[in-house]
Design a protein around this motif. Sequence first.
Motif, mmCIF file in Angstrom:
data_model
loop_
_atom_site.group_PDB
_atom_site.id
_atom_site.type_symbol
_atom_site.label_atom_id
_atom_site.label_comp_id
_atom_site.label_asym_id
_atom_site.label_seq_id
_atom_site.Cartn_x
_atom_site.Cartn_y
_atom_site.Cartn_z
ATOM 1 N N LYS A 87 21.190 41.085 54.144
ATOM 2 C CA LYS A 87 20.695 39.711 54.172
ATOM 3 C C LYS A 87 20.277 39.309 55.581
ATOM 4 O O LYS A 87 19.210 38.729 55.780
ATOM 5 N N VAL A 88 21.139 39.621 56.553
ATOM 6 C CA VAL A 88 20.838 39.279 57.942
ATOM 7 C C VAL A 88 19.572 39.992 58.404
ATOM 8 O O VAL A 88 18.712 39.404 59.069
ATOM 9 N N GLY A 89 19.417 41.282 58.040
ATOM 10 C CA GLY A 89 18.229 42.025 58.440
ATOM 11 C C GLY A 89 16.954 41.424 57.883
ATOM 12 O O GLY A 89 15.940 41.317 58.583
ATOM 13 N N ALA A 90 16.988 41.009 56.616
ATOM 14 C CA ALA A 90 15.808 40.404 56.000
ATOM 15 C C ALA A 90 15.486 39.053 56.625
ATOM 16 O O ALA A 90 14.318 38.740 56.909
ATOM 17 N N LEU A 91 16.523 38.237 56.861
ATOM 18 C CA LEU A 91 16.297 36.922 57.469
ATOM 19 C C LEU A 91 15.811 37.058 58.909
ATOM 20 O O LEU A 91 14.938 36.309 59.350
ATOM 21 N N ASP A 92 16.380 38.014 59.644
ATOM 22 C CA ASP A 92 15.923 38.251 61.018
ATOM 23 C C ASP A 92 14.468 38.690 61.050
ATOM 24 O O ASP A 92 13.724 38.356 61.978
ATOM 25 N N ALA A 93 14.049 39.457 60.048
ATOM 26 C CA ALA A 93 12.664 39.943 60.016
ATOM 27 C C ALA A 93 11.680 38.834 59.690
ATOM 28 O O ALA A 93 10.480 38.983 59.947
ATOM 29 N N GLY A 94 12.172 37.723 59.106
ATOM 30 C CA GLY A 94 11.278 36.605 58.837
ATOM 31 C C GLY A 94 11.302 36.069 57.424
ATOM 32 O O GLY A 94 10.495 35.200 57.079
ATOM 33 N N ALA A 95 12.224 36.564 56.573
ATOM 34 C CA ALA A 95 12.331 36.018 55.222
ATOM 35 C C ALA A 95 12.840 34.584 55.280
ATOM 36 O O ALA A 95 13.576 34.207 56.194
ATOM 37 N N ASP A 96 12.456 33.785 54.279
ATOM 38 C CA ASP A 96 12.858 32.383 54.236
ATOM 39 C C ASP A 96 14.064 32.133 53.345
ATOM 40 O O ASP A 96 14.743 31.118 53.492
ATOM 41 N N ASP A 97 14.327 33.024 52.411
ATOM 42 C CA ASP A 97 15.469 32.859 51.513
ATOM 43 C C ASP A 97 15.824 34.224 50.939
ATOM 44 O O ASP A 97 15.038 35.170 51.020
ATOM 45 N N TYR A 98 17.025 34.315 50.344
ATOM 46 C CA TYR A 98 17.532 35.594 49.847
ATOM 47 C C TYR A 98 18.327 35.336 48.569
ATOM 48 O O TYR A 98 19.264 34.537 48.569
#
Length: 256
Positions: A87-98
């Motif tokens: 989750k942290v990796g996706a949010l750090d890459a620029g995702a807005d929600d998970y």
Amino acid sequence: MTKVLIVDDEPQILRAMRINLRARGYEVVVADTGAGALTAAAATRPDIVILDLGLPDLDGVEVIQGLRGWTRVPIVVLSGRAESRDKVGALDAGADDYITKPFGIDELLARLRAVARRTGEQAASPVVRLGRVTVDLAAHRATRAPAPLTDTAGPAAGDGYPAPPDQPAEPDQSGEPGEEIHLTKTEWGLLRVLLSHPGKLVSQRQLLTEVWGANYETETHYLRTYLNRLRQKLEDDPSRPRHLLTEPGMGYRFQP
């Protein structure tokens, strides 16, 4: 009509989401590979991307990074990976929600409405309110409205009259201009990132990378120092902030 790009390599999920979203008035584009997602995004310019991380050719984080190289389209990750690091990796890459699988279609639709609302509000107005402070991101100007005045006129308690109940303060009618608040270049950079993601957790790593650069992503003490300065300048009560919030061990959030 809102256009949604769905990226997933499971045919049954693609089919189910396509049917449900079309039934609710969305225009749907689908892709089952990372490369196909990047091509489809460039060709169709979707309003929202729903992305699975486990794709056959590219990792979903690579797709997010590829999209973020040229677009700010909202990205909602829909994945079977439930680990915090994913989750942290996706949010750090620029995702807005998970959202983790399995999921409910009603929850997914609510998340889509939320990200669409946030991006719509962000695009509509660069002016943001934090209590009595107005921040104009386009003009790089922050001002604090004068404190409201309390009306003290009227009979005093002890002269045969009971003490009056507390009343809401009346808005200031003096017409005085707001107090200009000076922010440094670094403070503006940090504030811009937070205000651009209203209601959303922004990770420590993302803030450090966007404001100071990739070589500073472990310097978390910078964030503590500068967030404290921003609260002192912008919050009505810096000791109990209402708008610039800390998520311990994770990051920070602007709460409108």
